[in-house]
Design an enzyme around this catalytic site. Structure first.
Site, PDB file in Angstrom:
ATOM      1  N   GLN A 200       0.829  -1.211   0.000  1.00 11.86           N
ATOM      2  CA  GLN A 200       0.000   0.000   0.000  1.00 11.86           C
ATOM      3  C   GLN A 200       0.865   1.262   0.000  1.00 11.86           C
ATOM      4  O   GLN A 200       0.446   2.309  -0.474  1.00 11.86           O
ATOM      5  CB  GLN A 200      -0.915   0.026   1.227  1.00 11.86           C
ATOM      6  CG  GLN A 200      -2.036  -0.991   1.204  1.00 11.86           C
ATOM      7  CD  GLN A 200      -1.676  -2.259   1.948  1.00 11.86           C
ATOM      8  OE1 GLN A 200      -0.502  -2.675   1.936  1.00 11.86           O
ATOM      9  NE2 GLN A 200      -2.634  -2.899   2.572  1.00 11.86           N
ATOM     10  N   ASP A 241      -6.285   1.776  12.688  1.00 11.65           N
ATOM     11  CA  ASP A 241      -7.486   1.005  12.362  1.00 11.65           C
ATOM     12  C   ASP A 241      -8.399   0.835  13.574  1.00 11.65           C
ATOM     13  O   ASP A 241      -9.601   0.646  13.430  1.00 11.65           O
ATOM     14  CB  ASP A 241      -7.098  -0.358  11.799  1.00 11.65           C
ATOM     15  CG  ASP A 241      -6.515  -0.175  10.406  1.00 11.65           C
ATOM     16  OD1 ASP A 241      -5.316   0.150  10.310  1.00 11.65           O
ATOM     17  OD2 ASP A 241      -7.264  -0.286   9.433  1.00 11.65           O
ATOM     18  N   ASN A 251      -2.658  -0.850  13.802  1.00 17.05           N
ATOM     19  CA  ASN A 251      -2.455  -0.290  12.460  1.00 17.05           C
ATOM     20  C   ASN A 251      -1.711  -1.323  11.629  1.00 17.05           C
ATOM     21  O   ASN A 251      -1.324  -2.388  12.136  1.00 17.05           O
ATOM     22  CB  ASN A 251      -1.692   1.042  12.543  1.00 17.05           C
ATOM     23  CG  ASN A 251      -1.713   1.791  11.220  1.00 17.05           C
ATOM     24  OD1 ASN A 251      -2.774   1.966  10.627  1.00 17.05           O
ATOM     25  ND2 ASN A 251      -0.559   2.202  10.723  1.00 17.05           N
ATOM     26  N   HIS A 459      33.695  24.715  19.733  1.00 20.92           N
ATOM     27  CA  HIS A 459      33.454  25.969  20.460  1.00 20.92           C
ATOM     28  C   HIS A 459      32.138  25.852  21.224  1.00 20.92           C
ATOM     29  O   HIS A 459      31.087  25.619  20.631  1.00 20.92           O
ATOM     30  CB  HIS A 459      33.382  27.155  19.500  1.00 20.92           C
ATOM     31  CG  HIS A 459      32.819  28.375  20.165  1.00 20.92           C
ATOM     32  ND1 HIS A 459      33.457  29.004  21.210  1.00 20.92           N
ATOM     33  CD2 HIS A 459      31.662  29.054  19.978  1.00 20.92           C
ATOM     34  CE1 HIS A 459      32.713  30.019  21.632  1.00 20.92           C
ATOM     35  NE2 HIS A 459      31.626  30.067  20.898  1.00 20.92           N
TER      36      HIS A 459
HETATM   37  O1  MRU Z   1      -5.191  -3.368   5.160  1.00 25.17           O
HETATM   38  P1  MRU Z   1      -5.440  -1.920   4.927  1.00 25.17           P
HETATM   39  O2  MRU Z   1      -4.774  -1.389   3.722  1.00 25.17           O
HETATM   40  O3  MRU Z   1      -6.897  -1.584   4.992  1.00 25.17           O
HETATM   41  O4  MRU Z   1      -4.743  -1.218   6.164  1.00 25.17           O
HETATM   42  C1  MRU Z   1      -4.837   0.154   6.242  1.00 25.17           C
HETATM   43  C2  MRU Z   1      -4.030   0.713   7.325  1.00 25.17           C
HETATM   44  O5  MRU Z   1      -3.474   0.043   8.159  1.00 25.17           O
HETATM   45  C3  MRU Z   1      -4.034   2.168   7.419  1.00 25.17           C
HETATM   46  O6  MRU Z   1      -2.852   2.622   7.993  1.00 25.17           O
HETATM   47  C4  MRU Z   1      -5.213   2.563   8.317  1.00 25.17           C
HETATM   48  O7  MRU Z   1      -6.384   1.970   7.867  1.00 25.17           O
HETATM   49  C5  MRU Z   1      -5.376   4.000   8.406  1.00 25.17           C
HETATM   50  S1  MRU Z   1      -6.241   4.619   7.019  1.00 25.17           S
HETATM   51  C6  MRU Z   1      -6.342   6.276   7.190  1.00 25.17           C
END
Ligand code: MRU
Length: 580
Positions: A200, A241, A251, A459
């Protein structure tokens, strides 16, 4: 489900059109920008599970539109089949378990079901409008906070996964903050973790940054800690998340490792997410369900198998970062800062000297890092308060004739290898004029390099030497401070330490005048001690390298401490310089 094409703009991740949900297929980006037309709950669930639609806030909106799709499908002769819609809602809410926003979006839209399908759709649309406002507020708040935490320099930011427009309805969260900082002209570079296994970062975040014309580099996830250790990162920003009541944060997998590395290097680590990502029903992160995904995502790269055919894989999609590793949790309403959150300058990151074959050359990169490291250390000691003090080294071998010196006006507690300027060691002229100015006292370093074989000059404004400089100074003339008695003087490495004499120069407003007097003094005394004082200003010490200059500095400061504390008499009385 049908397809059409689209471009990066609000509404690309999700929008309602003619009874169906349109969503860019995030699996195909960045090379193909194709919209999916999702007209059933089953199609939407499949898109969510395959990560065609992804990112916590976007999942929340998708959940709400999914209920609208279901209500529309189960609406006959003015009546909605509520049990059928609720059954769809349950399947939708659990399509991915970790992001709380998905179930929240479903529940919120479901709350309007008694008012009919149009009311459900209206609620989903309202959520889209709110999402833009909420993300914009959180992104701005986070950008303000980053500017407070890292005030004085073009920013090198690091981010993970994708938290931009694609992961939300508009603006983005952590990436929204990064884009806001870029709009403010603060961003030098963004390091983008590729974010294995589904990339991603390299596919989506890199694409969004490219579209916004923000400088970025993609790195493998495992390069992030090394980037921090080399002083290439000022702040880490990620999304979330699910955030438990105590602030523990789920996350994208890899976030926890980033937080550990950031803590080790004392870098601010910010989580940016809407309030709707908080799950107050969970006291801490131990209750967060982490989605485990198909091992094929790990052992295959596209169509290529990258592990033995029968390899098993461990593929958690998320991890949980404990609150104490997060400098601040930023939402549209608040910035929840750790009580002991500190600016990096309060503690100083600790980059490690590295040898690199980059454009800077092998020795230069290590020297930059050593200068920055010593600067932060002497800052902590209180000897380089704020922007005070300056350090330099003279390069050898193929770069002889060049000195590296700390930049002017930089906070010494958060100096990195990027805050060092290359100058001509004989003239002080900056080698490649750019945004950084060399130290305002470069001329004094040049005077030392011209008259001696020193490889490093330090210095600082250490307190006891500064007091002794003030006590010894003679108005308008160079004075001499004899230091004769202390065993400590051996640390200066002079042939006869019992007759050590340090010059004390007037603190002329024109630095060049001080530098000229230093040059004249040293030229007439080949055996001069490797240290000098400037009235009410501080001490300058030199040696063959930074380590020696620093240890000599420690000796002189210690002797001055003894004198200030009253240990000195006879032989320590100031006397005027007889030299021309
Ligand atoms: O598996 P994903 O791509 O849905 O995971 C997304 C993430 O972990 C993002 O960092 C999180 O959803 C924050 S989105 C603003």
């Amino acid at each position: 489900m049908g397809t059409t094409t689209g471009e990066l703009s609000p509404g690309l991740s999700l929008r309602w059109q003619n009874g169906a949900l349109l969503a860019v297929d995030q699996r195909l980006l960045p090379h193909t920008c194709r919209l999916l037309r999702l007209d059933s709950v089953d199609a939407l669930i499949a898109a969510v599970q395959a990560l065609a639609i992804r990112g916590a806030p976007a999942l929340g909106l998708a959940g709400a539109f999914g209920v609208a799709l279901s209500a529309q499908a189960h609406h006959r002769a003015g009546t909605v089949d509520e049990p059928a819609v609720r059954a769809d809602a349950r399947r939708l809410a659990t399509a991915r378990p970790t992001a709380v926003n998905l179930a929240r979006g479903v529940q919120r839209a479901l709350g309007r079901l008694p008012q009919g399908p149009q009311a459900v759709l209206g609620e989903a649309r309202k959520m889209v409008a709110e999402d833009a406002a909420v993300n914009s507020a959180a992104a701005n708040r986070a950008a303000d906070l980053v500017e407070t935490l890292v005030p004085d320099r073009p920013l090198r930011l690091l981010t993970h996964c994708n938290t931009g427009l694609l992961a939300t309805g508009a603006v983005g969260t952590a990436l929204g903050a990064i884009l806001e900082l870029a709009r403010r002209g603060r961003v030098a570079e963004v390091l983008v973790d590729e974010t294995r296994p589904l990339l991603q970062g390299s596919r989506l975040t890199a694409w969004e940054l490219r579209e916004a014309k923000v400088p970025y580099r993609v790195c493998v996830d495992s390069a992030a800690a090394a980037a921090m250790s080399r002083g290439l990162v000022d702040c880490v920003l990620v999304g979330a998340d699910r955030i438990a009541a105590n602030g523990d944060t789920a996350n994208k997998i890899g976030t926890y490792g980033l937080a550990l590395a950031a803590a080790r290097h004392r870098l601010p680590f910010l989580v940016v997410a809407p309030e709707s990502t908080w799950d107050e029903s969970l006291p801490d992160g131990s209750g967060i369900v982490v989605e485990e995904r198909d091992g094929a995502e790990v052992v295959r790269h596209g169509d290529t198998l990258v592990a033995p055919a029968d390899a098993a894989a461990f593929n958690p999609a998320f991890d949980v970062t404990p609150r104490e590793l997060i400098t601040a949790l930023v939402t549209e309403d608040r910035a929840d800062l750790l009580p002991h959150a500190t600016r990096p300058s309060d503690t100083g990151p600790r980059p490690v000297a590295v040898t690199t074959s980059g454009e800077d050359g092998v020795f230069t990169a290590a020297a930059r890092t050593s200068l920055a490291e010593l600067s932060r250390e002497l800052y902590l000691r209180g000897w380089m308060p704020g922007t005070a003090g300056n350090l330099s080294v003279r390069l050898a071998e193929e770069r002889a004739g060049t000195a590296l010196i700390t930049a002017s006006g930089r906070d010494k507690g958060s100096l990195t290898g990027q805050d060092i300027v290359a100058v001509d060691a004989a003239t002080g002229e900056v080698r490649a004029p750019g945004r950084l100015k060399a130290s305002a006292e470069t001329a004094i370093h040049v005077a030392v390099y011209t008259a001696t074989a020193a490889g490093a000059v330090v210095h600082v404004h250490s307190p006891y030497a500064t007091v002794m400089a003030g006590r010894t100074a003679a108005p308008g003339r160079t004075a001499l401070l004899p230091l004769t008695r202390f065993e400590l003087l051996k640390g200066l490495g002079l042939r006869d330490p019992s007759h050590t004499v340090l010059p004390v120069f007037p603190n002329w407003p024109d630095v060049r005048r001080i530098a000229d007097e230093v040059a004249a003094y040293l030229a007439s005394r080949p055996d001069a001690a490797p240290a000098l004082l400037i009235a009410d200003h501080g001490i300058t010490v030199w040696g063959r390298d930074l380590a020696q200059a620093r240890s000599r500095l420690e000796c002189v400061e210690a002797v001055c401490q003894l004198l200030v504390l009253g240990a000195g008499d006879g032989g320590t009385e100031p006397r005027e310089d007889q030299a021309p």
